[in-house]
Design a protein around this motif. Structure first.
Motif, PDB file in Angstrom:
ATOM      1  N   MET A 149       0.827  -1.204   0.000  1.00  0.00           N
ATOM      2  CA  MET A 149       0.000   0.000   0.000  1.00  0.00           C
ATOM      3  C   MET A 149       0.869   1.265   0.000  1.00  0.00           C
ATOM      4  N   ARG A 150       1.923   1.239   0.821  1.00  0.00           N
ATOM      5  CA  ARG A 150       2.800   2.403   0.910  1.00  0.00           C
ATOM      6  C   ARG A 150       3.440   2.719  -0.440  1.00  0.00           C
ATOM      7  N   SER A 151       3.919   1.692  -1.133  1.00  0.00           N
ATOM      8  CA  SER A 151       4.578   1.929  -2.420  1.00  0.00           C
ATOM      9  C   SER A 151       3.596   2.474  -3.456  1.00  0.00           C
ATOM     10  N   ILE A 152       2.349   2.069  -3.393  1.00  0.00           N
ATOM     11  CA  ILE A 152       1.332   2.603  -4.312  1.00  0.00           C
ATOM     12  C   ILE A 152       1.132   4.092  -4.047  1.00  0.00           C
ATOM     13  N   TRP A 153       1.043   4.467  -2.762  1.00  0.00           N
ATOM     14  CA  TRP A 153       0.857   5.871  -2.380  1.00  0.00           C
ATOM     15  C   TRP A 153       2.056   6.701  -2.825  1.00  0.00           C
ATOM     16  N   ILE A 154       3.255   6.192  -2.589  1.00  0.00           N
ATOM     17  CA  ILE A 154       4.472   6.917  -2.978  1.00  0.00           C
ATOM     18  C   ILE A 154       4.536   7.076  -4.493  1.00  0.00           C
ATOM     19  N   ASN A 155       4.229   6.009  -5.222  1.00  0.00           N
ATOM     20  CA  ASN A 155       4.238   6.100  -6.686  1.00  0.00           C
ATOM     21  C   ASN A 155       3.218   7.105  -7.196  1.00  0.00           C
ATOM     22  N   CYS A 156       2.070   7.175  -6.551  1.00  0.00           N
ATOM     23  CA  CYS A 156       1.039   8.159  -6.927  1.00  0.00           C
ATOM     24  C   CYS A 156       1.557   9.583  -6.715  1.00  0.00           C
ATOM     25  N   ILE A 157       2.190   9.795  -5.565  1.00  0.00           N
ATOM     26  CA  ILE A 157       2.753  11.124  -5.257  1.00  0.00           C
ATOM     27  C   ILE A 157       3.828  11.489  -6.276  1.00  0.00           C
ATOM     28  N   LEU A 158       4.749  10.574  -6.526  1.00  0.00           N
ATOM     29  CA  LEU A 158       5.837  10.837  -7.478  1.00  0.00           C
ATOM     30  C   LEU A 158       5.308  11.073  -8.886  1.00  0.00           C
ATOM     31  N   ASN A 159       4.319  10.309  -9.283  1.00  0.00           N
ATOM     32  CA  ASN A 159       3.720  10.482 -10.599  1.00  0.00           C
ATOM     33  C   ASN A 159       3.046  11.849 -10.718  1.00  0.00           C
ATOM     34  N   SER A 160       2.356  12.264  -9.662  1.00  0.00           N
ATOM     35  CA  SER A 160       1.697  13.579  -9.673  1.00  0.00           C
ATOM     36  C   SER A 160       2.726  14.701  -9.774  1.00  0.00           C
ATOM     37  N   ILE A 161       3.817  14.582  -9.027  1.00  0.00           N
ATOM     38  CA  ILE A 161       4.885  15.582  -9.098  1.00  0.00           C
ATOM     39  C   ILE A 161       5.478  15.597 -10.501  1.00  0.00           C
ATOM     40  N   ASP A 162       5.735  14.411 -11.019  1.00  0.00           N
ATOM     41  CA  ASP A 162       6.330  14.259 -12.339  1.00  0.00           C
ATOM     42  C   ASP A 162       5.509  14.931 -13.427  1.00  0.00           C
ATOM     43  N   HIS A 163       4.184  14.949 -13.257  1.00  0.00           N
ATOM     44  CA  HIS A 163       3.299  15.528 -14.266  1.00  0.00           C
ATOM     45  C   HIS A 163       2.883  16.969 -13.960  1.00  0.00           C
ATOM     46  N   GLY A 164       3.548  17.601 -12.999  1.00  0.00           N
ATOM     47  CA  GLY A 164       3.331  19.020 -12.759  1.00  0.00           C
ATOM     48  C   GLY A 164       2.281  19.384 -11.730  1.00  0.00           C
ATOM     49  N   TYR A 165       1.797  18.423 -10.966  1.00  0.00           N
ATOM     50  CA  TYR A 165       0.768  18.708  -9.965  1.00  0.00           C
ATOM     51  C   TYR A 165       1.373  18.915  -8.577  1.00  0.00           C
ATOM     52  N   VAL A 166       2.428  19.703  -8.508  1.00  0.00           N
ATOM     53  CA  VAL A 166       3.169  19.900  -7.259  1.00  0.00           C
ATOM     54  C   VAL A 166       2.304  20.578  -6.203  1.00  0.00           C
ATOM     55  N   LYS A 167       1.575  21.605  -6.583  1.00  0.00           N
ATOM     56  CA  LYS A 167       0.727  22.310  -5.609  1.00  0.00           C
ATOM     57  C   LYS A 167      -0.316  21.376  -5.000  1.00  0.00           C
ATOM     58  N   ARG A 168      -0.887  20.536  -5.824  1.00  0.00           N
ATOM     59  CA  ARG A 168      -1.885  19.578  -5.348  1.00  0.00           C
ATOM     60  C   ARG A 168      -1.246  18.582  -4.362  1.00  0.00           C
ATOM     61  N   VAL A 169      -0.052  18.118  -4.699  1.00  0.00           N
ATOM     62  CA  VAL A 169       0.655  17.183  -3.814  1.00  0.00           C
ATOM     63  C   VAL A 169       0.975  17.843  -2.484  1.00  0.00           C
ATOM     64  N   ILE A 170       1.472  19.068  -2.521  1.00  0.00           N
ATOM     65  CA  ILE A 170       1.799  19.796  -1.288  1.00  0.00           C
ATOM     66  C   ILE A 170       0.563  19.917  -0.408  1.00  0.00           C
ATOM     67  N   SER A 171      -0.556  20.260  -1.008  1.00  0.00           N
ATOM     68  CA  SER A 171      -1.801  20.387  -0.249  1.00  0.00           C
ATOM     69  C   SER A 171      -2.192  19.058   0.392  1.00  0.00           C
ATOM     70  N   ARG A 172      -2.102  17.978  -0.366  1.00  0.00           N
ATOM     71  CA  ARG A 172      -2.425  16.649   0.186  1.00  0.00           C
ATOM     72  C   ARG A 172      -1.506  16.294   1.347  1.00  0.00           C
ATOM     73  N   LEU A 173      -0.222  16.589   1.179  1.00  0.00           N
ATOM     74  CA  LEU A 173       0.743  16.238   2.217  1.00  0.00           C
ATOM     75  C   LEU A 173       0.542  17.066   3.488  1.00  0.00           C
ATOM     76  N   LYS A 174       0.201  18.327   3.318  1.00  0.00           N
ATOM     77  CA  LYS A 174      -0.027  19.199   4.487  1.00  0.00           C
ATOM     78  C   LYS A 174      -1.195  18.713   5.337  1.00  0.00           C
ATOM     79  N   HIS A 175      -2.149  18.087   4.698  1.00  0.00           N
ATOM     80  CA  HIS A 175      -3.345  17.632   5.412  1.00  0.00           C
ATOM     81  C   HIS A 175      -3.274  16.163   5.820  1.00  0.00           C
ATOM     82  N   TRP A 176      -2.100  15.564   5.701  1.00  0.00           N
ATOM     83  CA  TRP A 176      -1.922  14.149   6.044  1.00  0.00           C
ATOM     84  C   TRP A 176      -2.139  13.948   7.533  1.00  0.00           C
ATOM     85  N   ARG A 177      -2.910  12.947   7.894  1.00  0.00           N
ATOM     86  CA  ARG A 177      -3.209  12.656   9.302  1.00  0.00           C
ATOM     87  C   ARG A 177      -2.796  11.239   9.694  1.00  0.00           C
TER      88      ARG A 177
END
Length: 98
Positions: free
Chosen positions: A1-29
């Protein structure tokens, strides 16, 4: 599960969705909250430098290996000339590629 989440984050960054990733990470609980928050701070700090798709399309390298390797030879070689003194009026400027 962890590797799927990490790959999703890396893929989003790779495709230019950095702001979206930052927002998701800031709200991580979940588990590892501080580590995830640290990652969000890091990405925020370098948010202008992680547009990997754009850089690839321009033919630019995206890994730090080439830059780290180049810094050993280019600036250091110039700065370690025996007996050299540096003054803005007499220094031979490096090529400006902008």
């Amino acid at each position: 599960m962890r590797s799927i989440w990490i790959n999703c984050i890396l893929n989003s960054i790779d495709h230019g969705y950095v702001k979206r990733v930052i927002s998701r990470l800031k709200h991580w609980r979940g588990k590892g909250k501080q580590t995830v928050l640290n990652l969000s701070k890091y990405l925020f700090r370098f948010r202008d430098a992680v547009h990997y798709d754009k850089y690839r399309s321009m033919g630019l390298p995206i890994g730090s290996g080439e830059i780290e390797s180049a810094h050993r030879y280019i600036p250091q070689k110039r700065l370690k000339i025996p007996g050299a003194t540096w003054h803005p009026d007499t220094i031979n400027p490096m090529q400006d590629y902008e």
